[in-house]
Write an enzyme that holds these catalytic residues in place. Sequence first.
Site, PDB file in Angstrom:
ATOM      1  N   ASP A 114      -6.763 -10.623  -9.388  1.00 35.37           N
ATOM      2  CA  ASP A 114      -5.704 -10.698 -10.396  1.00 35.37           C
ATOM      3  C   ASP A 114      -6.115  -9.804 -11.569  1.00 35.37           C
ATOM      4  OD1 ASP A 114      -4.079 -11.408 -12.530  1.00 35.37           O
ATOM      5  OD2 ASP A 114      -4.150 -13.557 -12.098  1.00 35.37           O
ATOM      6  N   LYS A 174       6.327  -0.781 -13.854  1.00 32.39           N
ATOM      7  CA  LYS A 174       7.656  -1.356 -13.581  1.00 32.39           C
ATOM      8  C   LYS A 174       7.890  -2.518 -14.515  1.00 32.39           C
ATOM      9  CE  LYS A 174       8.291  -3.765  -9.692  1.00 32.39           C
ATOM     10  NZ  LYS A 174       8.445  -3.773  -8.230  1.00 32.39           N
ATOM     11  N   GLY A 191       0.772  -1.242   0.000  1.00 31.31           N
ATOM     12  CA  GLY A 191       0.000   0.000   0.000  1.00 31.31           C
ATOM     13  C   GLY A 191       0.804   1.294   0.000  1.00 31.31           C
TER      14      GLY A 191
HETATM   15  C1  LIG Z   1       6.467  -4.615  -5.444  1.00 30.80           C
HETATM   16  S1  LIG Z   1       4.853  -5.011  -4.931  1.00 30.80           S
HETATM   17  C2  LIG Z   1       4.051  -3.439  -4.973  1.00 30.80           C
HETATM   18  C3  LIG Z   1       4.450  -2.518  -3.861  1.00 30.80           C
HETATM   19  C4  LIG Z   1       3.550  -1.299  -3.762  1.00 30.80           C
HETATM   20  N1  LIG Z   1       3.760  -0.411  -4.898  1.00 30.80           N
HETATM   21  C5  LIG Z   1       3.793  -0.524  -2.507  1.00 30.80           C
HETATM   22  O1  LIG Z   1       4.376   0.565  -2.563  1.00 30.80           O
HETATM   23  O2  LIG Z   1       3.369  -0.998  -1.433  1.00 30.80           O
HETATM   24  C6  LIG Z   1       4.205  -5.805  -6.352  1.00 30.80           C
HETATM   25  C7  LIG Z   1       2.769  -6.290  -6.157  1.00 30.80           C
HETATM   26  O3  LIG Z   1       2.235  -6.691  -7.435  1.00 30.80           O
HETATM   27  C8  LIG Z   1       1.233  -7.651  -7.161  1.00 30.80           C
HETATM   28  N2  LIG Z   1       0.841  -8.353  -8.390  1.00 30.80           N
HETATM   29  C9  LIG Z   1       1.618  -9.119  -9.179  1.00 30.80           C
HETATM   30  N3  LIG Z   1       0.903  -9.634 -10.189  1.00 30.80           N
HETATM   31  C10 LIG Z   1      -0.372  -9.168 -10.036  1.00 30.80           C
HETATM   32  C11 LIG Z   1      -1.579  -9.365 -10.760  1.00 30.80           C
HETATM   33  N4  LIG Z   1      -1.625 -10.153 -11.847  1.00 30.80           N
HETATM   34  N5  LIG Z   1      -2.702  -8.745 -10.334  1.00 30.80           N
HETATM   35  C12 LIG Z   1      -2.665  -7.969  -9.216  1.00 30.80           C
HETATM   36  N6  LIG Z   1      -1.544  -7.747  -8.483  1.00 30.80           N
HETATM   37  C13 LIG Z   1      -0.415  -8.344  -8.883  1.00 30.80           C
HETATM   38  C14 LIG Z   1       1.898  -8.537  -6.113  1.00 30.80           C
HETATM   39  O4  LIG Z   1       0.942  -9.287  -5.394  1.00 30.80           O
HETATM   40  C15 LIG Z   1       2.646  -7.508  -5.252  1.00 30.80           C
HETATM   41  O5  LIG Z   1       1.907  -7.180  -4.091  1.00 30.80           O
END
Ligand SMILES: C[S@@+](CC[C@H](N)C(=O)[O-])C[C@H]1O[C@@H](n2cnc3c(N)ncnc32)[C@H](O)[C@@H]1O
Length: 199
Positions: free
Chosen positions: A85, A148, A49
């Site tokens: 997702d 990213k 978050g």
């Molecule tokens: C690096 S973290 C994000 C951190 C966030 N920006 C923060 O500042 O707290 C990447 C996130 O992408 C999510 N993610 C990856 N593939 C996804 C998908 N297909 N749908 C939704 N979320 C996804 C992962 O569950 C993970 O929580």
Amino acid sequence: MYNRQDAFYKKAKREGYRSRAAYKLIELNKKYEIYRNGHNVLDVGCAPGGWSQVALQMSKTRVVGVDLLETGDMEMERFTFILGDITTQETVDEVLAACSGYDAVISDAAPNTSGSKLLDHVNSIELVRKIFYFACSVLKPGGNFICKVFEGEDRDALVKEMKVHFDFCKHIRPEATRKGSFEMYIILKGFKGLPKNEQ
Ligand SMILES: C[S@@+](CC[C@H](N)C(=O)[O-])C[C@H]1O[C@@H](n2cnc3c(N)ncnc32)[C@H](O)[C@@H]1O
């Protein structure tokens, strides 16, 4: 090995951010003004978050956050969380129902890493491409997008594919990126809309 408890990690703890990634968005938004106060923002891959927290610091900004994982304890009138997702129709429908049009889509989403740089790159490109085309279907004209991606040989082709739909494109590695990480961010501003055959 990198130090998980590096300076940005400690700073995030001290300053009450839910992730060290928060500092990447602070830097990127300062430089590129991806969202402004009053904007509707979609945060893809928002857990735990930190990015949503940063965007919500603007008093009139509304954020819809979506993630496979719970953010927990982020109740706020201007924040809507969707557990799901983003590559599935069910979640897409929920995101569409939550807001009629977004001024900015910010995505820090990344696939789980496998240890293989090539596989991680390929999975990241595939995920980002899906998020990008979904973003194009919800962004208002003139809207902005950031995502990213894990570096690798397909990055240039992806950037080329994306930038024709926007007025401005830049790729950058923020200062808060961990040393040794092969992630970078693509910034696109001024959405022109998709041609009819790609909608
Ligand atoms: C690096 S973290 C994000 C951190 C966030 N920006 C923060 O500042 O707290 C990447 C996130 O992408 C999510 N993610 C990856 N593939 C996804 C998908 N297909 N749908 C939704 N979320 C996804 C992962 O569950 C993970 O929580």
